[in-house]
Design an enzyme around this catalytic site. Sequence first.
Site, PDB file in Angstrom:
ATOM      1  N   SER A  12       0.856  -1.182   0.000  1.00 44.25           N
ATOM      2  CA  SER A  12       0.000   0.000   0.000  1.00 44.25           C
ATOM      3  C   SER A  12       0.890   1.229   0.000  1.00 44.25           C
ATOM      4  CB  SER A  12      -0.890   0.013   1.252  1.00 44.25           C
ATOM      5  OG  SER A  12      -1.481   1.275   1.466  1.00 44.25           O
TER       6      SER A  12
ATOM      7  N   TYR B  31      -1.202  -1.325  10.556  1.00 43.30           N
ATOM      8  CA  TYR B  31      -1.383  -1.579   9.127  1.00 43.30           C
ATOM      9  C   TYR B  31      -0.257  -0.952   8.308  1.00 43.30           C
ATOM     10  CZ  TYR B  31      -3.326  -1.377   4.413  1.00 43.30           C
ATOM     11  OH  TYR B  31      -3.503  -1.505   3.062  1.00 43.30           O
TER      12      TYR B  31
END
Length: 258
Positions: free
Chosen positions: A138, A151
Amino acid sequence: MTTALITGASGGIGKAFAEELAARQTNLVLVARSEEKLNQLAKELQEKYNIRVDVIVKDLTETNAASAVFDATKSLGLTIDLLINNAGFGDYGDFAERDGEKQVKIVQLNILALVDLTHKFLPPMRQRRAGSIINVASIAGFQPIPYLSVYAASKAFVLSFSQSLWAENRRYGVRVLVVCPGPTETDFFTEADFPQSFTGKTNKISTAEEVVKDALTALEKGNSTVVSGSFLSKMITNLSALVPRDALVNMLEKQFKA
Protein backbone atom coordinates in the site's frame (compact mmCIF):
# COMPACT_ATOMS: atom_id res chain seq x y z
CA MET A 1 -1.56 -23.11 -19.12
CA THR A 2 -0.05 -21.39 -16.10
CA THR A 3 -1.57 -21.48 -12.62
CA ALA A 4 -1.89 -18.58 -10.20
CA LEU A 5 -2.65 -18.83 -6.48
CA ILE A 6 -4.41 -15.78 -5.04
CA THR A 7 -5.00 -15.14 -1.34
CA GLY A 8 -7.86 -12.92 -0.25
CA ALA A 9 -9.54 -13.90 -3.50
CA SER A 10 -13.16 -13.57 -2.41
CA GLY A 11 -13.40 -9.82 -2.99
CA GLY A 12 -11.67 -6.54 -3.77
CA ILE A 13 -8.25 -6.61 -5.42
CA GLY A 14 -7.95 -10.39 -5.03
CA LYS A 15 -11.18 -11.00 -6.93
CA ALA A 16 -10.10 -8.51 -9.61
CA PHE A 17 -6.82 -10.43 -10.03
CA ALA A 18 -8.81 -13.65 -10.43
CA GLU A 19 -11.10 -12.17 -13.07
CA GLU A 20 -8.28 -10.59 -15.07
CA LEU A 21 -6.07 -13.67 -14.99
CA ALA A 22 -8.98 -15.93 -15.89
CA ALA A 23 -9.59 -13.74 -18.94
CA ARG A 24 -5.94 -14.34 -19.84
CA GLN A 25 -6.52 -18.12 -19.68
CA THR A 26 -4.68 -18.68 -16.39
CA ASN A 27 -5.80 -21.53 -14.16
CA LEU A 28 -6.51 -20.40 -10.61
CA VAL A 29 -6.28 -21.45 -6.99
CA LEU A 30 -8.47 -19.19 -4.87
CA VAL A 31 -7.74 -18.89 -1.16
CA ALA A 32 -9.88 -17.11 1.46
CA ARG A 33 -12.09 -17.80 4.49
CA SER A 34 -15.43 -17.44 2.70
CA GLU A 35 -16.28 -20.79 1.11
CA GLU A 36 -19.55 -19.58 -0.41
CA LYS A 37 -17.98 -16.56 -2.13
CA LEU A 38 -15.03 -18.61 -3.41
CA ASN A 39 -17.22 -21.34 -4.83
CA GLN A 40 -19.48 -18.83 -6.55
CA LEU A 41 -16.50 -17.02 -8.10
CA ALA A 42 -14.90 -20.31 -9.15
CA LYS A 43 -18.13 -21.42 -10.83
CA GLU A 44 -18.49 -18.14 -12.71
CA LEU A 45 -14.90 -18.13 -13.96
CA GLN A 46 -14.90 -21.78 -14.98
CA GLU A 47 -18.09 -21.36 -16.99
CA LYS A 48 -17.04 -18.10 -18.63
CA TYR A 49 -13.42 -18.90 -19.50
CA ASN A 50 -13.24 -22.71 -19.49
CA ILE A 51 -10.30 -22.79 -17.08
CA ARG A 52 -9.50 -24.88 -14.02
CA VAL A 53 -10.31 -23.17 -10.72
CA ASP A 54 -9.56 -24.82 -7.39
CA VAL A 55 -10.73 -23.46 -4.05
CA ILE A 56 -8.87 -23.67 -0.74
CA VAL A 57 -10.89 -22.40 2.22
CA LYS A 58 -8.44 -21.23 4.85
CA ASP A 59 -8.01 -18.60 7.54
CA LEU A 60 -4.38 -17.60 7.00
CA THR A 61 -4.02 -16.31 10.57
CA GLU A 62 -4.26 -19.89 11.83
CA THR A 63 -1.15 -21.79 12.88
CA ASN A 64 0.45 -23.70 9.98
CA ALA A 65 -2.05 -22.20 7.50
CA ALA A 66 0.62 -21.64 4.84
CA SER A 67 1.77 -25.26 5.10
CA ALA A 68 -1.82 -26.42 4.73
CA VAL A 69 -2.26 -24.32 1.57
CA PHE A 70 1.04 -25.51 0.11
CA ASP A 71 0.23 -29.16 0.87
CA ALA A 72 -3.21 -28.75 -0.68
CA THR A 73 -1.70 -27.58 -3.97
CA LYS A 74 0.60 -30.61 -3.94
CA SER A 75 -2.33 -32.94 -3.29
CA LEU A 76 -4.11 -31.37 -6.25
CA GLY A 77 -1.06 -31.99 -8.43
CA LEU A 78 -0.60 -28.28 -9.11
CA THR A 79 2.49 -26.25 -9.94
CA ILE A 80 2.07 -22.62 -8.91
CA ASP A 81 3.56 -20.29 -11.49
CA LEU A 82 2.29 -17.05 -9.96
CA LEU A 83 1.75 -16.44 -6.24
CA ILE A 84 -0.30 -13.37 -5.35
CA ASN A 85 -0.15 -12.51 -1.65
CA ASN A 86 -3.13 -10.19 -1.49
CA ALA A 87 -4.87 -11.08 1.79
CA GLY A 88 -4.66 -8.36 4.40
CA PHE A 89 -6.62 -5.89 6.49
CA GLY A 90 -6.23 -2.85 8.71
CA ASP A 91 -7.79 -1.23 11.75
CA TYR A 92 -8.38 2.48 12.25
CA GLY A 93 -7.95 4.21 15.61
CA ASP A 94 -5.67 5.03 18.52
CA PHE A 95 -3.51 1.91 18.97
CA ALA A 96 -3.78 1.92 22.78
CA GLU A 97 -7.57 2.00 22.58
CA ARG A 98 -8.11 -0.63 19.88
CA ASP A 99 -8.61 -4.36 20.36
CA GLY A 100 -5.20 -5.93 20.99
CA GLU A 101 -6.06 -9.30 19.47
CA LYS A 102 -7.06 -7.60 16.23
CA GLN A 103 -3.70 -5.80 16.05
CA VAL A 104 -1.89 -9.13 16.38
CA LYS A 105 -4.05 -10.67 13.66
CA ILE A 106 -3.09 -7.83 11.30
CA VAL A 107 0.55 -8.80 11.80
CA GLN A 108 -0.25 -12.50 11.44
CA LEU A 109 -2.06 -12.02 8.13
CA ASN A 110 -0.26 -9.07 6.54
CA ILE A 111 3.25 -10.22 7.46
CA LEU A 112 3.57 -13.74 8.86
CA ALA A 113 1.25 -15.48 6.39
CA LEU A 114 2.81 -13.60 3.47
CA VAL A 115 6.35 -14.54 4.52
CA ASP A 116 5.40 -18.16 5.16
CA LEU A 117 3.59 -18.59 1.83
CA THR A 118 6.43 -16.93 -0.04
CA HIS A 119 8.96 -19.24 1.60
CA LYS A 120 6.88 -22.28 0.66
CA PHE A 121 6.39 -21.42 -3.02
CA LEU A 122 9.61 -19.54 -3.87
CA PRO A 123 12.13 -22.44 -3.69
CA PRO A 124 10.28 -24.56 -6.31
CA MET A 125 10.16 -21.52 -8.59
CA ARG A 126 13.92 -21.06 -8.23
CA GLN A 127 14.48 -24.73 -8.99
CA ARG A 128 12.42 -24.39 -12.18
CA ARG A 129 14.06 -21.01 -12.90
CA ALA A 130 10.61 -19.65 -13.62
CA GLY A 131 7.81 -18.08 -11.63
CA SER A 132 6.45 -14.83 -10.28
CA ILE A 133 5.32 -13.43 -6.96
CA ILE A 134 3.16 -10.35 -6.46
CA ASN A 135 2.88 -8.97 -2.93
CA VAL A 136 0.16 -6.39 -2.32
CA ALA A 137 1.34 -3.58 -0.05
CA SER A 138 0.00 0.00 0.00
CA ILE A 139 1.14 3.60 -0.30
CA ALA A 140 0.70 3.48 3.50
CA GLY A 141 3.93 1.49 3.59
CA PHE A 142 6.05 4.49 2.61
CA GLN A 143 5.58 6.41 5.89
CA PRO A 144 4.21 5.96 9.41
CA ILE A 145 0.48 6.68 9.68
CA PRO A 146 -0.95 7.54 13.11
CA TYR A 147 -4.30 5.86 13.78
CA LEU A 148 -3.39 3.25 11.18
CA SER A 149 -0.11 2.37 12.85
CA VAL A 150 -0.02 -1.44 12.66
CA TYR A 151 -1.38 -1.58 9.13
CA ALA A 152 1.08 1.00 7.79
CA ALA A 153 3.98 -0.71 9.56
CA SER A 154 2.93 -4.09 8.14
CA LYS A 155 2.87 -2.68 4.62
CA ALA A 156 6.29 -1.08 5.15
CA PHE A 157 7.53 -4.59 5.92
CA VAL A 158 5.93 -6.00 2.77
CA LEU A 159 7.50 -3.23 0.68
CA SER A 160 11.02 -3.75 2.03
CA PHE A 161 10.77 -7.54 2.03
CA SER A 162 9.52 -7.69 -1.56
CA GLN A 163 12.13 -5.33 -2.95
CA SER A 164 14.86 -7.41 -1.32
CA LEU A 165 13.46 -10.60 -2.86
CA TRP A 166 13.30 -8.91 -6.27
CA ALA A 167 17.06 -8.36 -6.10
CA GLU A 168 17.83 -11.82 -4.73
CA ASN A 169 15.84 -13.79 -7.29
CA ARG A 170 16.39 -12.12 -10.67
CA ARG A 171 19.33 -14.41 -11.43
CA TYR A 172 17.05 -17.42 -10.91
CA GLY A 173 14.47 -16.25 -13.43
CA VAL A 174 11.91 -15.48 -10.72
CA ARG A 175 10.15 -12.12 -10.80
CA VAL A 176 9.02 -10.45 -7.58
CA LEU A 177 6.82 -7.36 -7.58
CA VAL A 178 5.31 -5.29 -4.79
CA VAL A 179 2.22 -3.32 -5.78
CA CYS A 180 1.35 -0.29 -3.65
CA PRO A 181 -2.20 0.92 -4.30
CA GLY A 182 -3.54 4.25 -3.18
CA PRO A 183 -7.16 4.47 -1.99
CA THR A 184 -9.09 1.76 -3.85
CA GLU A 185 -12.75 0.80 -4.22
CA THR A 186 -12.80 -2.17 -1.83
CA ASP A 187 -14.28 -2.95 1.59
CA PHE A 188 -11.03 -1.86 3.28
CA PHE A 189 -12.37 1.33 4.87
CA THR A 190 -15.47 -0.42 6.20
CA GLU A 191 -13.57 -3.41 7.56
CA ALA A 192 -10.95 -1.13 9.12
CA ASP A 193 -13.72 0.72 10.96
CA PHE A 194 -13.00 4.17 9.54
CA PRO A 195 -15.44 6.79 10.87
CA GLN A 196 -17.96 8.42 8.57
CA SER A 197 -16.22 11.76 9.15
CA PHE A 198 -13.22 10.41 7.26
CA THR A 199 -15.21 10.19 4.02
CA GLY A 200 -13.88 12.68 1.52
CA LYS A 201 -10.46 13.03 3.14
CA THR A 202 -8.86 10.54 0.76
CA ASN A 203 -7.58 11.46 -2.67
CA LYS A 204 -8.93 10.01 -5.91
CA ILE A 205 -10.21 6.45 -5.54
CA SER A 206 -8.97 3.82 -8.01
CA THR A 207 -10.83 0.69 -9.01
CA ALA A 208 -9.48 -2.73 -8.10
CA GLU A 209 -9.32 -3.49 -11.82
CA GLU A 210 -6.99 -0.52 -12.39
CA VAL A 211 -4.68 -1.73 -9.63
CA VAL A 212 -4.54 -5.22 -11.14
CA LYS A 213 -3.73 -3.97 -14.63
CA ASP A 214 -0.98 -1.72 -13.26
CA ALA A 215 0.45 -4.67 -11.33
CA LEU A 216 0.45 -7.12 -14.23
CA THR A 217 1.99 -4.54 -16.57
CA ALA A 218 4.77 -3.83 -14.07
CA LEU A 219 5.37 -7.56 -13.57
CA GLU A 220 5.77 -8.08 -17.31
CA LYS A 221 8.35 -5.26 -17.37
CA GLY A 222 10.34 -6.87 -14.55
CA ASN A 223 9.87 -3.95 -12.17
CA SER A 224 10.36 -4.37 -8.43
CA THR A 225 7.70 -1.87 -7.39
CA VAL A 226 4.63 -0.17 -8.78
CA VAL A 227 2.55 2.56 -7.15
CA SER A 228 -0.99 2.40 -8.47
CA GLY A 229 -3.36 5.31 -8.26
CA SER A 230 -3.56 9.04 -8.79
CA PHE A 231 -0.67 11.45 -9.25
CA LEU A 232 -1.20 12.53 -5.62
CA SER A 233 -0.81 8.90 -4.46
CA LYS A 234 2.50 8.72 -6.29
CA MET A 235 3.62 12.01 -4.73
CA ILE A 236 2.76 10.76 -1.24
CA THR A 237 5.29 7.95 -1.58
CA ASN A 238 8.09 10.57 -1.81
CA LEU A 239 7.09 12.62 1.23
CA SER A 240 9.39 10.80 3.64
CA ALA A 241 12.39 11.81 1.52
CA LEU A 242 11.31 15.45 1.31
CA VAL A 243 9.86 16.30 4.75
CA PRO A 244 11.65 15.96 8.13
CA ARG A 245 10.39 12.88 9.97
CA ASP A 246 8.83 14.62 12.98
CA ALA A 247 7.09 17.17 10.76
CA LEU A 248 5.79 14.44 8.46
CA VAL A 249 4.32 12.32 11.27
CA ASN A 250 2.82 15.40 12.94
CA MET A 251 1.18 16.38 9.65
CA LEU A 252 -0.18 12.87 9.12
CA GLU A 253 -1.52 12.73 12.67
CA LYS A 254 -3.65 15.79 11.97
CA GLN A 255 -4.80 14.42 8.62
CA PHE A 256 -5.81 10.99 9.93
CA LYS A 257 -7.39 12.06 13.22
CA ALA A 258 -11.17 11.71 12.98
